[in-house]
Structure formats: C-alpha cells, structure tokens
Motif scaffolding. Sequence first.
Motif: not given
Length: 67
Positions: A7-13, A15-21, A56-57
């Motif tokens: 139910n939670l997706l975590i992505s890096g991008c 733009d140097r941010a982590i996004r939670f979906w 995160c790295l």
Amino acid sequence: MINNNDNLLISGCYDRAIRFWRNHQNQWIFHQKLQICYYGVIISLSLNESENYLICLSEFENKIFVC
C-alpha cells in the motif's frame, strides 16, 4: 520499492527527493515528498525488516541516510 502490505510505494528521483505514494483503489496517489539529498541523485532505497526505517544512499555525499 513497495512495502510488505503493498500500500506504499517509495521512489527516488533525479531531483534528489524521495517520494511516497499511497495505493488507493489500485491507483498510486502522490502522498509526500522528502528532500533529503543536496549533492546527488538517490541511487538506492531500502526499508529495514520491520519497515520503520527508510535507508537511502545518494550519489555524491558518501553518506547513508536513515529516516
């Protein structure tokens, strides 16, 4: 990456941010943005076994961040 409850997706991008979906009725809806890295893109994300810490790295900082 997706948590164990699917139910939670975590992505890096780049733009140097982590996004939670959040998964809502089989659609991923943006929930939150966390700006954590300032000198490089996020190259790796991981949750610990109990999923209460996000690790995160980043590309250039030579640091591992634990959120």
